[in-house]
Design a protein around this motif. Structure first.
Motif, short mmCIF file in Angstrom:
data_model
loop_
_atom_site.label_atom_id
_atom_site.label_comp_id
_atom_site.label_asym_id
_atom_site.label_seq_id
_atom_site.Cartn_x
_atom_site.Cartn_y
_atom_site.Cartn_z
N UNK A 233 39.70 53.44 44.55
CA UNK A 233 38.63 53.01 43.22
C UNK A 233 39.52 51.75 42.06
N UNK A 234 40.36 53.06 41.82
CA UNK A 234 40.88 52.07 41.10
C UNK A 234 42.13 51.76 41.66
N UNK A 235 42.98 52.20 42.62
CA UNK A 235 44.03 51.30 42.72
C UNK A 235 43.31 49.49 43.09
N UNK A 236 42.66 49.25 43.56
CA UNK A 236 41.05 48.09 44.03
C UNK A 236 42.05 47.19 42.69
N UNK A 237 41.31 47.92 41.78
CA UNK A 237 40.30 47.72 40.60
C UNK A 237 42.23 46.99 39.70
N UNK A 238 43.45 47.62 40.09
CA UNK A 238 44.30 47.29 39.23
C UNK A 238 45.13 46.35 40.32
N UNK A 239 45.33 46.05 41.37
CA UNK A 239 45.76 45.26 42.70
C UNK A 239 45.02 43.90 42.07
N UNK A 240 43.62 43.87 41.58
CA UNK A 240 42.09 43.10 40.81
C UNK A 240 43.01 42.15 40.26
N UNK A 241 43.66 43.17 38.94
CA UNK A 241 43.81 42.27 37.43
C UNK A 241 45.46 41.80 37.52
N UNK A 242 46.05 42.43 38.20
CA UNK A 242 47.42 41.81 38.81
C UNK A 242 47.19 40.37 39.23
N UNK A 243 46.19 40.38 40.04
CA UNK A 243 45.58 38.95 40.75
C UNK A 243 45.43 37.97 39.22
#
Length: 353
Positions: A233-243
């Protein structure tokens, strides 16, 4: 062992200054939240060398030493790492993961500051640290005699403390900025299965990896790094933030109508991130009672319902996360908004149930 009272990392130095200088202390806490670093930094602040003994790597004779015949009598010679002339900090890391025999060998060293004929120099301090059995970490029960020889301090992770530290520790700005917005993502409870989970140590590892790859980091590699260190969950959120950072694709643009929800399957992590941010914005801005809503807030609610419809057209599952109940199974969005959402989007609300 679970603590009724916990402390944050910023509280530890002052607490140890008053406690560890007069009595041995055991620092409890989940894996990866910085126990070992705190002890080493505290020792350095006192000008003391920090001698670390790792419980899982010791045998009883490593502490007691080997016998030597002196004047016809045997005498145990403690190891060189312990037998020092100058005061120091003896750090017993993973003490509660040591075998019962090793734990027993520590008894006199912890309480009486003595092992055999050797006594710790005046001014030395003894600090132990370990994980809890409830954290699914390697931990053995402590005998009551050992428990009673130590003062126990329970450490909790603190995003505020960690971000202050990170500002001067070269942590990657993507991480500090993301965790400033989502401090609840700093730490997660260790899972019962063998998989990565989020801790201050995990974010630090991810930061090192981001610095190592630099500007050459591509989207797929970022996913490998994030999902290899954090909870999914946190990995997906972080990848979304980087985008968002890389493509200037923010929630405000969607709210204003200058951009739409991303529709590509490969942008699903970004969609989840934006939906989670959208949910947080609604929780913050919508009042409990509609009567207390200003015209601007009513306009926000109207726009929110329209955006929910658009989001549901892309993914009912993602849209459902926006209006989902909290961890306690109670609604987090105001009931008047949910009622209006049910009228406009019955399919979405049925999915929520």
């Amino acid at each position: 062992m679970q603590g009724v009272v916990t402390v944050s990392p910023s509280q530890v130095p002052e607490l140890l200054l008053g406690l560890a200088t007069v009595r041995p202390v055991f620092l409890w806490g989940a894996p990866g939240i910085g126990k070992s670093s705190l002890v080493r930094e505290f020792a350095a602040g006192l000008g003391l060398d920090c001698v670390s003994l790792i419980g899982t790597q010791l045998a009883p004779e490593d502490l007691i030493g080997v016998p030597q015949i002196v004047d016809g009598r045997s005498r145990f010679c403690p190891p060189e790492t312990i037998a020092r002339d100058e005061p120091y900090c003896l750090f017993l890391d993973e003490l509660n993961a040591a075998t019962p025999d090793v734990q027993k060998a520590f008894y006199s060293l912890i309480l009486d500051r003595r092992i055999g004929s050797y006594e710790l120099p005046s001014g030395s301090i003894v600090i132990g640290a370990g994980n809890r059995a409830t954290d699914n970490a390697l931990a053995r029960p402590m005998a009551s005699a050992l428990v009673n020889r130590l003062a126990h301090v329970h450490l909790r992770a603190s995003a505020a403390d960690w971000l202050v530290w990170a500002a001067g520790a070269g942590i990657h700005p993507w991480i500090t900025d993301h965790l400033t917005d989502r401090p609840d993502h700093l730490w997660s409870a260790p899972p019962k299965t063998e998989e990565p989970f989020s801790t201050p140590r995990a974010w630090h590892m991810l930061s090192d990896a981001l610095h190592s790859f630099g500007l050459a980091l591509d989207e797929e590699t970022l996913k490998v790094l994030a999902y290899g260190t954090l909870t999914p969950t946190h990995a997906a959120a972080f990848c979304g933030y980087v985008k968002i950072v890389r493509h200037a694709y923010g929630l405000d643009a969607i709210l204003k109508g200058d951009a739409s929800w991303p529709r590509r399957i490969e942008d699903r992590d970004l969609l989840y991130y934006l939906a989670d941010s959208f949910r947080g914005r609604l929780i913050k801005e919508l009042p409990t009672n509609k009567e207390h809503a200003s015209p601007a807030v009513r306009q926000t609610a109207y726009r929110a319902k329209s955006l929910l419809v658009q989001l549901a057209e892309i993914s009912v599952e993602v849209a459902q996360t926006v209006i989902a109940d909290g961890d306690d199974d109670n609604p987090v969005l105001p009931s008047w908004f949910l009622i209006e959402a049910a009228r406009d989007m019955p399919r979405l609300v049925e999915a929520r149930r």
